[in-house]
Every structure is written in structure tokens, then in C-alpha cells.
Design an enzyme around this catalytic site. Sequence first.
Site, mmCIF file in Angstrom:
data_model
loop_
_atom_site.group_PDB
_atom_site.id
_atom_site.type_symbol
_atom_site.label_atom_id
_atom_site.label_comp_id
_atom_site.label_asym_id
_atom_site.label_seq_id
_atom_site.Cartn_x
_atom_site.Cartn_y
_atom_site.Cartn_z
ATOM 1 N N SER A 61 -11.478 -4.177 2.921
ATOM 2 C CA SER A 61 -12.677 -4.988 3.185
ATOM 3 C C SER A 61 -13.881 -4.617 2.323
ATOM 4 C CB SER A 61 -13.077 -4.880 4.654
ATOM 5 O OG SER A 61 -12.242 -5.691 5.430
ATOM 6 N N LYS A 64 -15.062 -7.264 0.065
ATOM 7 C CA LYS A 64 -15.750 -8.479 0.545
ATOM 8 C C LYS A 64 -17.161 -8.659 -0.019
ATOM 9 C CE LYS A 64 -12.960 -8.747 4.779
ATOM 10 N NZ LYS A 64 -12.873 -8.361 6.196
ATOM 11 N N TYR A 189 -6.969 -13.074 -1.992
ATOM 12 C CA TYR A 189 -7.587 -12.168 -1.008
ATOM 13 C C TYR A 189 -6.761 -10.881 -0.874
ATOM 14 C CZ TYR A 189 -9.026 -10.323 3.532
ATOM 15 O OH TYR A 189 -9.438 -9.486 4.543
ATOM 16 N N TYR A 241 -18.178 -3.957 10.680
ATOM 17 C CA TYR A 241 -17.518 -4.743 11.722
ATOM 18 C C TYR A 241 -18.388 -4.774 12.983
ATOM 19 C CZ TYR A 241 -13.676 -3.101 8.705
ATOM 20 O OH TYR A 241 -12.888 -2.745 7.646
ATOM 21 N N VAL A 259 -10.253 -0.869 5.922
ATOM 22 C CA VAL A 259 -9.250 -0.212 6.777
ATOM 23 C C VAL A 259 -8.444 0.884 6.063
ATOM 24 C CG1 VAL A 259 -8.902 -1.940 8.594
ATOM 25 C CG2 VAL A 259 -7.649 -2.141 6.447
HETATM 26 N N1 GLN Z 1 -6.738 -6.478 3.975
HETATM 27 C C1 GLN Z 1 -7.258 -6.197 5.271
HETATM 28 C C2 GLN Z 1 -7.027 -7.359 6.223
HETATM 29 O O1 GLN Z 1 -7.274 -8.473 5.877
HETATM 30 C C3 GLN Z 1 -8.704 -5.880 5.160
HETATM 31 C C4 GLN Z 1 -9.346 -5.649 6.494
HETATM 32 C C5 GLN Z 1 -10.310 -4.545 6.529
HETATM 33 O O2 GLN Z 1 -10.426 -3.694 5.652
HETATM 34 N N2 GLN Z 1 -11.028 -4.526 7.631
HETATM 35 O O3 GLN Z 1 -6.615 -7.177 7.332
#
Ligand code: GLN
Length: 305
Positions: A61, A64, A189, A241, A259
Site C-alpha cells: 500500500s 498508493k 495494481y 488505514y 502490509v
Molecule cells: N497488495 C495489498 C492488497 O491489495 C496491499 C494492501 C496493503 O498494503 N494494505 O491487499
Amino acid sequence: MQLLLKRLVEQNRHYTKYGKVANYIPELGKMDPDKLGIVIVDTGGKIYRAGDYDLKFTLQSMSKPIVLLLALMDNGEETVFKKVGKEPTGDPFNSMRKLETLSPPKPLNPMINAGAITVTSLIKGKDSKEKFERILDMVRKISNNPRLNINMDVYLSEKKTGDRNRAIAYFLKDVGILEGDVEEALDLYFKQCSIEVTCEDIANIGMFLANQGIDRKTGKVIAPKYLTQIVKTFMVTCGMYDESGEFAINVGVPSKSGVSGGIISAVPNRMGIGVIGPALNAKGNSIAGVKLLMDLSRELKLSIF
Ligand code: GLN
């Protein structure tokens, strides 16, 4: 500074025991939960490293905010925010709960998966290859690391198991938010999430944002200042988050977690910070990484508030 970082890493390392590595992407489940590392890059170009700073991990993430910046540069604010909102959700990053109840049905912000997949679909390029090359090129530029690339094992692992993201993307296509090819947007993505970095790379990315879009070394403007301000604001309100409010109170620095256990932090006009600690808390943030940033913020008075 070097000694301070070393002390703070060792002081917080025991927290790794209370977290778990993400295993819903099977390849991520192989990460070592005991690791904790940090790199700081300051405006003068000084670099400080401590703990397991040389560990390799994927952006997840943390990609993003970067892809949001590129999408804003490609399309302008109006087009992007027609498709995604500007408000925190209070829900987990991969939640679909609110999507169906919203009118218009656009994802609440670009830091949750629904918003991020939508933003990725807006990246310009003549085909999916060129679109990904543009994303990778941007990440390489702002991390000052032209050698960055995808970790193929992580990419294929998520592509194989990412059905929740697939469900989100197909829903968004059905309601007219996501346009174009759904599988292409998802593939892009998954690729952006699989770009492999170290703490130093993400500390440089933090530095670039802290420096308002200007390359620290060359003085070249890579992104307009006002767009980097939008991105950093999302990092404050939604970057951690559904733990963003607590993190803003305890650390007070625009940050984005992934994550994989990484956290990018941008202390405006002062420094970029990159942290890795693969053991996560229940919200999906690095358990020891957050504690480490709390201590660091207190010691160096980093809070922007
Ligand atoms: N690739 C992960 C997903 O889409 C990224 C999520 C994350 O880092 N929170 O679930």
C-alpha cells in the site's frame, strides 16, 4: 542521531513478538517477523541507518500515494476526484462494506484498495506495459534508485490469490466508476504493490514528499508542490488505514504503511523516514514500526501539529 536510532530500534524490537506477518498474500507470509529496521534521510542528504535496514520488502500500500501523485499529474484534480473521495472510512483497507451504500458509489478515498485500484486505472499510457513502466519510472525517480524492480514471486502470489480486490474492481466497473479493462487495472495494481525496495529507498521517497516534490540532489521539480500537499494530507487522514487518527495523535507525521510491514514517513522540510517491521498489528500496520516512530517523534519533536 545514529546512536539514538540504534537505541530506539533495540528498545522496540520486542514488540515484533506481538504481531503477525500478513499471510493472505502467501509470499508475504515468508517474511521474518523478528526484523525491525529504519533509515532516515535529512534535507542535507545525511543518511542514518539502524537495525535490519537492509531487508528487502515490497511497497504494497505504500505504492498508493505515489500512484495517486502520478494520476493527479496525468489527469488533474477534477478528473481524479470525480472517481474517488477525500474522506477517511474508519473501515479496514480492503473493506467493501460501504461501497454499495454510497451515492455516488465512488470509493471514499485513494488510500483504501477500492480507491487505489480506481486511481491506478487512471494512469496514462498506450498499453498496460507503458502504464506500468511510467509507474516504475516514477518510483525509481523519487527513490533515487534506478535499479528498482518487481519481486515476481510476490506479484504472482497476489495475482493468484487477490480475489477480494477482484471483487472490488468488478463492482466498481459495474457502477461505472472504474472504466476500461478491469483485469488490466488489477494487474497494474498488483504490479505496483510488488515493487521491491529497502528502507533507504522509501526514506528517499519520504524525503521527496517532505521536500514538496523537488529532487533533493538536482533541485529539479518532479511534481507540483500543491499535488504533493494533497498526497501528504491523505497520508495524515487515511495513510495508516483505520488507525490513522491514533497515529496522527501519537506520531503526527504524514505516513503510509503497507502490509509488508513498511512505513514511509515525510516530515515536511526536515526528513524522510523508512521503517520495516513485517510483524503487523490487527489493523495491518507494523506493530514495532509504529512504536519506533512514536518514540522517534517524541525524541526529535517531529509532530507537525
Ligand atoms: N497488495 C495489498 C492488497 O491489495 C496491499 C494492501 C496493503 O498494503 N494494505 O491487499
